[in-house]
Scaffold this motif. Sequence first.
Motif, PDB file in Angstrom:
ATOM      1  N   LYS A  61      -5.888   2.571   2.280  1.00 22.13           N
ATOM      2  CA  LYS A  61      -5.907   3.135   1.190  1.00 22.13           C
ATOM      3  C   LYS A  61      -6.139   2.071   0.296  1.00 22.13           C
ATOM      4  CE  LYS A  61      -4.936   7.375   2.586  1.00 22.13           C
ATOM      5  NZ  LYS A  61      -5.689   8.645   2.549  1.00 22.13           N
ATOM      6  N   LEU A  62      -6.440   1.034   0.479  1.00 17.71           N
ATOM      7  CA  LEU A  62      -7.065  -0.026  -0.275  1.00 17.71           C
ATOM      8  C   LEU A  62      -5.840  -0.763  -0.909  1.00 17.71           C
ATOM      9  CD1 LEU A  62     -10.308   1.301  -1.880  1.00 17.71           C
ATOM     10  CD2 LEU A  62      -9.852  -0.427  -0.004  1.00 17.71           C
ATOM     11  N   GLY A  63      -4.671  -0.580  -0.520  1.00 18.01           N
ATOM     12  CA  GLY A  63      -3.434  -1.079  -0.958  1.00 18.01           C
ATOM     13  C   GLY A  63      -3.251  -2.682  -0.532  1.00 18.01           C
ATOM     14  N   ILE A  64      -2.493  -3.381  -1.239  1.00 14.38           N
ATOM     15  CA  ILE A  64      -2.437  -4.925  -0.750  1.00 14.38           C
ATOM     16  C   ILE A  64      -1.457  -4.951   0.138  1.00 14.38           C
ATOM     17  CG2 ILE A  64      -1.906  -7.166  -1.709  1.00 14.38           C
ATOM     18  CD1 ILE A  64      -4.461  -6.484  -2.530  1.00 14.38           C
ATOM     19  N   ILE A  65      -1.622  -5.506   1.278  1.00 15.02           N
ATOM     20  CA  ILE A  65      -0.541  -5.856   2.397  1.00 15.02           C
ATOM     21  C   ILE A  65      -0.861  -7.386   2.804  1.00 15.02           C
ATOM     22  CG2 ILE A  65      -0.360  -3.534   2.841  1.00 15.02           C
ATOM     23  CD1 ILE A  65      -2.296  -4.272   5.389  1.00 15.02           C
ATOM     24  N   PRO A  66       0.378  -7.705   3.321  1.00 18.53           N
ATOM     25  CA  PRO A  66       0.282  -9.189   3.839  1.00 18.53           C
ATOM     26  C   PRO A  66      -0.814  -9.403   4.884  1.00 18.53           C
ATOM     27  CG  PRO A  66       2.817  -8.427   3.871  1.00 18.53           C
ATOM     28  CD  PRO A  66       1.631  -7.491   3.619  1.00 18.53           C
ATOM     29  N   ALA A  67      -1.337 -10.597   4.942  1.00 20.59           N
ATOM     30  CA  ALA A  67      -2.174 -11.363   5.937  1.00 20.59           C
ATOM     31  C   ALA A  67      -1.996 -12.653   6.243  1.00 20.59           C
ATOM     32  CB  ALA A  67      -3.744 -11.208   5.364  1.00 20.59           C
ATOM     33  N   LEU A  68      -2.621 -13.572   5.974  1.00 16.74           N
ATOM     34  CA  LEU A  68      -2.102 -15.069   6.101  1.00 16.74           C
ATOM     35  C   LEU A  68      -0.992 -15.337   5.465  1.00 16.74           C
ATOM     36  CD1 LEU A  68      -5.601 -16.692   6.865  1.00 16.74           C
ATOM     37  CD2 LEU A  68      -3.941 -16.041   8.484  1.00 16.74           C
ATOM     38  N   ALA A  69      -0.856 -14.622   3.971  1.00 14.67           N
ATOM     39  CA  ALA A  69       0.397 -14.931   3.367  1.00 14.67           C
ATOM     40  C   ALA A  69       1.414 -13.770   3.697  1.00 14.67           C
ATOM     41  CB  ALA A  69       0.164 -14.943   2.088  1.00 14.67           C
ATOM     42  N   GLY A 420     -19.313  -3.272  -6.509  1.00 14.06           N
ATOM     43  CA  GLY A 420     -18.286  -2.655  -5.801  1.00 14.06           C
ATOM     44  C   GLY A 420     -17.461  -3.480  -4.869  1.00 14.06           C
ATOM     45  N   GLY A 421     -16.643  -2.422  -4.315  1.00 16.09           N
ATOM     46  CA  GLY A 421     -15.817  -3.021  -3.586  1.00 16.09           C
ATOM     47  C   GLY A 421     -14.371  -2.382  -3.659  1.00 16.09           C
ATOM     48  N   ALA A 422     -13.478  -3.215  -3.002  1.00  7.28           N
ATOM     49  CA  ALA A 422     -12.038  -2.496  -2.903  1.00  7.28           C
ATOM     50  C   ALA A 422     -11.188  -2.588  -4.373  1.00  7.28           C
ATOM     51  CB  ALA A 422     -11.097  -3.418  -2.097  1.00  7.28           C
ATOM     52  N   ILE A 423     -11.759  -3.553  -5.355  1.00  2.38           N
ATOM     53  CA  ILE A 423     -11.033  -3.563  -6.451  1.00  2.38           C
ATOM     54  C   ILE A 423     -11.531  -2.497  -7.551  1.00  2.38           C
ATOM     55  CG2 ILE A 423     -10.646  -4.969  -8.661  1.00  2.38           C
ATOM     56  CD1 ILE A 423     -10.976  -7.387  -7.029  1.00  2.38           C
ATOM     57  N   THR A 424     -10.772  -1.766  -8.028  1.00  4.25           N
ATOM     58  CA  THR A 424     -11.202  -0.623  -9.036  1.00  4.25           C
ATOM     59  C   THR A 424     -10.919  -0.987 -10.475  1.00  4.25           C
ATOM     60  OG1 THR A 424      -8.986   0.389  -8.756  1.00  4.25           O
ATOM     61  CG2 THR A 424     -10.361   1.380  -7.263  1.00  4.25           C
ATOM     62  N   ASP A 425     -10.115  -2.003 -10.726  1.00  6.73           N
ATOM     63  CA  ASP A 425      -9.932  -2.538 -12.042  1.00  6.73           C
ATOM     64  C   ASP A 425     -11.377  -2.980 -12.681  1.00  6.73           C
ATOM     65  OD1 ASP A 425      -7.281  -3.723 -13.700  1.00  6.73           O
ATOM     66  OD2 ASP A 425      -9.171  -4.945 -13.959  1.00  6.73           O
ATOM     67  N   ALA A 426     -11.422  -2.958 -13.916  1.00 11.92           N
ATOM     68  CA  ALA A 426     -12.550  -3.204 -14.656  1.00 11.92           C
ATOM     69  C   ALA A 426     -12.849  -4.648 -14.408  1.00 11.92           C
ATOM     70  CB  ALA A 426     -12.686  -2.745 -15.932  1.00 11.92           C
TER      71      ALA A 426
END
Length: 526
Positions: A61-69, A420-426
């Motif tokens: 859902k495009l939420g931020i989750i852990p990866a290498l951090a 565009g991309g995953a970020i919806t912020d202006a």
Amino acid sequence: MKRLRLSLLILAAFCGLASAQTLRWSSQGDLQTLDPHSQNELLTNSINGQVYDTLVMRDKKLGIIPALATEWKQVSPTVWRMKLRQNVKFHDGAPFTADDVIFSIARGAHQASPFRAYAVALGTPVKISDFEVEFQLKEFNPIFLQHASLIYIMNKAWTEKNNAAAPLDFKNKEDKYTNLNTNGTGPYILVSRQPDTKTVYKRNPSYWGKIEGNVQEVVYSPIKNDATRTAALISGEIDFVLDPAPQDIARLKSTQGVKVIDGLENRIIFIGMDQARDELLYSNVKGKNPFKDLRVRQALYHAIDVETLKRTVMRGQALPTGATTPSPLGTYNDPALEARMPYDLNKAKQLLAAAGYGSGFEVQLDCPNNRYINDQSICEALSAMWAKIGIKVNVLAQPRATYFPKAEKLDVSLYMLGWGGAITDAETVLTPVLHSRAEQGVGYYNWGNYKNAKLDQLIEASSKEADAKKREQLIKEALKLVKDEVLTLPLHRQVIPWAARSNVEAVHRADNWLEWQWVKVGPAAK
């Protein structure tokens, strides 16, 4: 006999499963390079993103989750700390450490990298230990974690060993080892690369994460022609198409063995104009630049029949808007910012005449022909629309590998760009695209090269404002200025349907990103 039948059934099931573990997919163009810091273009990023990891990543859902951090904490408004995942290996077996993070952020911030603005926004990374990094920012960054999701982490030793400490300078046709070779920590490993023909990957058996899908091998084959791409899917030659042609959607929905996966993409398609040169590179107007005149820019806007464009060219697969943000969330769903200027040919002609171009003029429109949905057709339709007000537009449509380096050198007068991309912020469009061109990658994609001091002030203030309400006001004021000054000609947000064989399950994300580790390919229907 029963045992034999049972054995045959098991063998048949196993063979079906084995054959289902290859994903063969296509779109109209090829990725541009395997160097993950060299070209900020969606298809290139999404394929490189299967090989290289970021510190944080996106869920379904495009939420931020852990990866290498694995953990992060904002210690102060300008300091973040991240704990890194341990026991992670690069594809060549080298261990992942904080040194790789520090190196990769610096590489992404290099002047040759289109990711520079994002990497710089992460501040200065400082090693606390092998598995902890502190990011020291010059000023508050309201979307720090979203920027952290954009910079791929490379192996410092491998990259330096192969003389690629700096990113490949794609626009100047530089070649480096990283153009055709990779070494990431991601779920898939490069097997072979044949540019514009076929690129093959295999699953990483030592991947640190859990892979939900069953795909063991991925074969990507670009197919430029829409009809050929559709035919290959229907025949079963390929399993998945990222960008089926809008005119084929109805047919695909009614074709046995094929399905369409609908979804809106966070992407705005717009036209930009050279508003800096005293004389355009590609025009019959000599000694002056018509696009410096607001009335000319307004005339171009009023002459765009966006509803006809949506109906005839896009076959309904578009959402017209007057905004320049990839998502309406970027405008806070403000109706005034989303509203378009009306289609009005008479007003357009009056504006041109008032600006001294009553007889029109000639100009070249540069366009990709294999990047956005129906990109060349859109440009050709716009050319016909602008001809109605006396502006002769010569469309130069080229493959993305030729188009983007040309545009990045500002070798354009009138051009198409999608953002565009995953970020919806202006912020995702304000700093890299709408700000004037400056150091550290700011305004890198402002190919019109306009300069507006008031706009720059608003963008800079919004990018470091900690108060959410104050920041919203700054963003809205900046976007209103872009709209009032007609600094771009917005068209629509793309609707991206995917097409697949009926035995393929894929997660359609709003950033038009096909994540291979979520794909499941079942036995083919008989």
